[in-house]
Design an enzyme around this catalytic site. Structure first.
Site, mmCIF file in Angstrom:
data_model
loop_
_atom_site.group_PDB
_atom_site.id
_atom_site.type_symbol
_atom_site.label_atom_id
_atom_site.label_comp_id
_atom_site.label_asym_id
_atom_site.label_seq_id
_atom_site.Cartn_x
_atom_site.Cartn_y
_atom_site.Cartn_z
ATOM 1 N N ARG A 1 0.856 -1.181 0.000
ATOM 2 C CA ARG A 1 0.000 0.000 0.000
ATOM 3 C C ARG A 1 0.896 1.236 0.000
ATOM 4 O O ARG A 1 1.127 1.829 -1.036
ATOM 5 C CB ARG A 1 -0.940 -0.003 1.235
ATOM 6 C CG ARG A 1 -2.123 0.943 1.085
ATOM 7 C CD ARG A 1 -1.809 2.394 1.346
ATOM 8 N NE ARG A 1 -1.446 2.640 2.734
ATOM 9 C CZ ARG A 1 -1.020 3.821 3.192
ATOM 10 N NH1 ARG A 1 -0.913 4.844 2.355
ATOM 11 N NH2 ARG A 1 -0.682 3.985 4.455
ATOM 12 N N HIS B 1 -6.645 -0.176 2.613
ATOM 13 C CA HIS B 1 -6.549 1.190 3.100
ATOM 14 C C HIS B 1 -7.472 2.032 2.230
ATOM 15 O O HIS B 1 -7.293 2.089 1.018
ATOM 16 C CB HIS B 1 -5.088 1.630 2.929
ATOM 17 C CG HIS B 1 -4.767 2.981 3.461
ATOM 18 N ND1 HIS B 1 -4.702 4.087 2.662
ATOM 19 C CD2 HIS B 1 -4.471 3.401 4.708
ATOM 20 C CE1 HIS B 1 -4.370 5.133 3.404
ATOM 21 N NE2 HIS B 1 -4.221 4.749 4.641
ATOM 22 N N ARG C 1 -10.234 0.076 11.283
ATOM 23 C CA ARG C 1 -9.361 1.061 11.903
ATOM 24 C C ARG C 1 -9.753 2.445 11.417
ATOM 25 O O ARG C 1 -10.059 2.633 10.235
ATOM 26 C CB ARG C 1 -7.907 0.825 11.519
ATOM 27 C CG ARG C 1 -6.971 1.874 12.124
ATOM 28 C CD ARG C 1 -5.807 2.212 11.230
ATOM 29 N NE ARG C 1 -6.179 2.938 10.031
ATOM 30 C CZ ARG C 1 -5.325 3.312 9.082
ATOM 31 N NH1 ARG C 1 -4.056 2.982 9.177
ATOM 32 N NH2 ARG C 1 -5.727 3.990 8.020
ATOM 33 N N HIS D 1 1.978 5.336 12.277
ATOM 34 C CA HIS D 1 2.483 5.392 10.899
ATOM 35 C C HIS D 1 3.422 6.589 10.806
ATOM 36 O O HIS D 1 2.989 7.720 10.964
ATOM 37 C CB HIS D 1 1.282 5.548 9.954
ATOM 38 C CG HIS D 1 1.621 5.590 8.499
ATOM 39 N ND1 HIS D 1 1.689 4.459 7.723
ATOM 40 C CD2 HIS D 1 1.901 6.628 7.674
ATOM 41 C CE1 HIS D 1 1.993 4.789 6.474
ATOM 42 N NE2 HIS D 1 2.124 6.101 6.419
ATOM 43 N N HIS E 1 38.534 -1.412 17.268
ATOM 44 C CA HIS E 1 37.257 -2.068 17.056
ATOM 45 C C HIS E 1 37.463 -3.518 16.624
ATOM 46 O O HIS E 1 36.914 -4.436 17.204
ATOM 47 C CB HIS E 1 36.450 -1.354 15.968
ATOM 48 C CG HIS E 1 35.731 -0.150 16.460
ATOM 49 N ND1 HIS E 1 34.501 0.214 16.016
ATOM 50 C CD2 HIS E 1 36.069 0.767 17.382
ATOM 51 C CE1 HIS E 1 34.123 1.314 16.632
ATOM 52 N NE2 HIS E 1 35.060 1.673 17.452
#
Lengths: 533, 533
Positions: free
Chosen positions: A79, A139, A199, A260, A357
């Site tokens: 989406r 959606h 939703r 989101h 490192h």
């Protein structure tokens, strides 16, 4: 008004994680020991710190609001991802991606509005018929016409969205919120009447009026919406803002809270994390973050963040070793390269270069890695061939190549590699070639050049560098450099044998290094210190 | 114990920004109007919201701790960046990068430890001799031997670092902190005696014991260190943790606070922002974020975050339009591609695709953009050629192409483009070709194919799609799709004329659309709503 934890998670499968165990990031983010597959990734237990996990008072523990240990993913590659500039998914590709995401273990897969085009509708129907474990959402805009099309496709739920910011409202819906509320309630009740999840999300939530937001969320919560959504549509929100808004909302609604986040200002992952800390239940993601503009919270990046917060939950729920495959599939479909610095799967995600490192990583990866690459089916890479290379990395390489060299010889060889790296970039096979030739030259009368393909100028430069290193500037190089490297990093040499055996790149005999040499280098530091004081 | 704002910023040039004006993100992050160069980027003023800037109660205002509006950058591409797997900077490249960063306006440039190799030392000296405006720092271990070499190179300051986490301490320095403190104080006093700036940083601060941390920071503060450094060496920290630690530290030391965040778990930008909110003064960055593993806070990403928080400060201080050039230079030097989703300069950063988005952007960019691309010398791109395309985007394109079509014709043409986009991916010039041919066909007797290079199968598919769109499924497409598009987005049509003139892609006559048509579509939605209820 202050909902209890159980109320907050309606619709959640219990997964055995008691509330309050989350938020372990801060120490090294891992619970301690016990799990055999977590080699080298517990904090190092010491006398003064027997439980490294609990050593940082800033690790948020026992926050009852937090859903860090029981979040759900709404995967929106099909989406939001379809709104990415380069995305053109045909039906076959969509199905492939949906299956892969389902296999990975995402909770929901969100699809483009079936009202957007006829093909979108057909693809939606096709994916619904696959019988995936993941629930399928679509959606849509908050209109009955979109909702009617959506509920006919076979989806498990509908995600509706409407703009609530003042300028959208004023120019579109009139000055009161009644219209939006009525439209929302109508759609919600219609979708619920079809037995589907629903939703309701606002758009551009962080530029909307707070009172309006809470008012509409409260209204839809009262008519039984399954989730409300908070969307940072333009990517402007900052983490503490997100925390505050979601925490407030958590006290207003009893339904789930979806979030989101767009990544325009680099906070999409951090904001998702803070939202979960504040009580959000669901996070929207897309593969490699693709979406409008520079995209949203990436699936892989969220995994990186969450595995540090609660590894047990993440590895029990998601097939992490499938991540790279899914990313490659989507990258190919939208014709992009996976960024060099992509979370976990980018080519440099587990590459270590600097002398200190690299040395530490060889001894115990958790010194400079918070994520175990093996959890994702990846491996680490220690970079040898640079002027920042330490002799310990070369020693490890010498052992891998099965050559016999003393520590002294390895230090000399390291100096040669560093000198060469000052002359030109050298690849790892160049380093190997130098090591082998160096080894050969030790046992041969005729000295071969260290690299076969050096130009005369490069050879001259290299010799000058070497003279420099060996000769007049002795104070500043070779032995000293090597000593300093040892001094700083021998901190890590006493790591227990058991830990060492677990490492991919073992240099087991590091401990046999002369303790005298170490003492010597330390006291010489103290001496020079006194000179200065 | 609670330092006043003025104390907190010793060493800051005043730049005319009063404390307390920062933290404007949350509304749209921009102060309102007045500045003519900020076309379209103020929030939209409305009757109910005359000051959109102040509409969000979550915007942190007047926090006296925050340095969001007066942060400084320590640019570490030539130190942290040199530890990036692919980095090999020769002297010439280093000088080019240093000059570019200086020109951009960074406050400090940090260089690799001159003790690392002879070439590093020579390069350090060479860059110090350039006479840049930016101060030159070098990064060394906390030893007198390193410090001695560093102070001879001509740098303006020395950044020393030492591991303070319990495992490093126990295995390296013994169980008490006295040794570390003495070593630190010795180095600090030596560097100060040479008249240079000095920073003391812990390593892996977020896995260190808090009491030890505060104790050592307090000790070095007392002997007059210029800055203390907080470093998330492994990238494990989360934003609220960072805020809490820095806020606590702010109450303990009176010197500046520098912060260094790795990006392993996607929080490097967010953490830097939260650190500034909590009173940190300096942020370490590198170009495109290059560094160990997947790197640190990227310079461009930080700019994206900070311009949303305080645009005036950012554009007054940094030459933002140079960003892309610097990024390209560094990307070339380390042989990487700038990621597709890179902040601001990535190819999709300002690309808009979905119908609603594209329409709104054409009307007012701030609806879906929080950053004005023009601030960075970039431009936006509205994507026409997809099945998510709205007819408003096509209308705007038709006008750009200087063709005359009625709204009805544009809607039909849009439907054709969407049908074509369902058949195969189409580029923007394909869309242009369809529009032109459609226009031509209107005035011609012989209908030309919309795209010249369609295969017979594609043509057949396209015709089927078109029949679908036009014919049997009329309820779900063409007029309806177009109407819905109009319904949702005509919200933005009444934007004042003055605003419209400022837009890059103007579609000025959008207002002339029949108000009747709009009413019609709205009431039809209400009707269908009633049917459902």
């Amino acid at each position: 008004m202050c909902p209890q934890p159980d109320e907050l998670t309606n619709g959640h499968e219990t997964n055995g994680h008691a509330n309050g165990t989350n938020g372990s990031n801060g120490s090294n983010g891992h619970s301690n020991g016990a799990n055999g597959s977590r080699n080298g990734y517990t904090g190092i237990e010491t006398n003064t710190n027997p439980r490294p996990h609990a050593s940082n008072p800033y690790a948020p523990v026992g926050d009852f609001l937090s859903n860090v240990s029981r979040f759900k993913i709404i995967e929106s590659t099909l989406r939001e991802g379809e709104q990415f500039a380069n995305a053109f998914f045909n039906t076959e590709t969509k199905i492939k991606i949906a299956k892969a995401l389902d296999d990975f273990g995402v909770d929901y897969i969100e699809l483009t509005n079936p009202a957007a085009s006829e093909q979108s509708r057909l693809d939606c129907e096709a994916i619904c018929k696959l019988g995936l474990k993941a629930k399928i959402l679509t959606h849509t805009r908050c209109t009955m016409s979109d909702a009617r099309i959506a509920v006919e496709t076979g989806v498990d739920g509908v995600d509706v969205v409407i703009g609530t910011s003042s300028y959208l409202r004023e120019h579109s819906h009139g000055k009161d919120m009644t219209y939006i509320k009525n439209a929302a309630i109508e759609v919600i009740e219609f979708v619920k009447s079809k037995g589907l999840e629903i939703r309701f999300s606002s758009e551009d939530s962080f530029r909307s009026d707070l009172v309006d937001l809470l008012s509409i969320y409260s209204a839809v919560d009262k008519v039984g919406v399954g989730r409300v959504g908070v969307a940072d549509t333009v990517g402007c929100a900052s983490p503490r803002q997100v925390y505050d808004l979601v925490r407030t909302l958590r006290g207003v609604v009893s339904c789930d809270i979806e979030t989101h986040f767009h990544n325009d200002t680099g906070c999409a992952i951090a904001n998702a994390f803070c939202a979960l800390e504040a009580g959000a239940t669901h996070v929207d993601t897309s593969v490699i973050g693709i979406g409008e503009r520079n995209g949203i919270t990436p699936l892989g990046g969220l995994m990186a963040r969450m595995i540090v917060a609660d590894r047990d939950y993440v590895i029990s729920k998601y097939k992490l070793h499938k991540l790279k495959e899914i990313e490659d599939m989507v990258a190919e479909a939208v014709e992009i390269n996976v960024p060099f610095n992509n979370y976990i799967t980018g080519f440099c995600a587990f590459t270590h270069k600097a002398g200190i490192h690299a040395k530490a990583i060889l001894n115990n990866p958790s010194t400079y890695e918070i994520i175990n690459p093996a959890d994702f089916g990846m491996s680490r890479y220690v970079h040898f061939a640079s002027r920042l290379t330490g002799w310990n990395a070369i020693k490890s390489r010498v052992e891998q190549l099965d050559l016999e060299l003393t520590d002294e010889q390895i230090k000399i060889c390291t100096a040669k590699i560093k000198a060469m790296a000052d002359v030109r970039p050298i690849a790892i096979d160049d380093a190997d070639s130098i090591i082998r030739t160096f080894h050969l030259n030790l046992h041969s009368q005729h000295e071969k050049p260290l690299l076969p393909n050096l130009s005369p100028e490069e050879q001259k430069k290299f010799e000058a560098k070497e003279r420099e290193l060996r000769g007049e500037k002795e104070e500043r190089d070779l032995e000293k450099t090597a000593d300093m490297q040892a001094k700083v990093s021998d901190a890590l040499e006493e790591v227990p044998k058991s830990k060492k055996r677990e490492l991919e790149l073992d240099n087991g005999d590091a401990e046999q290094e002369s303790p005298k040499a170490k003492k010597g280098s330390r006291s010489s530091r103290r001496t020079s210190g006194k000179e200065a004081a």
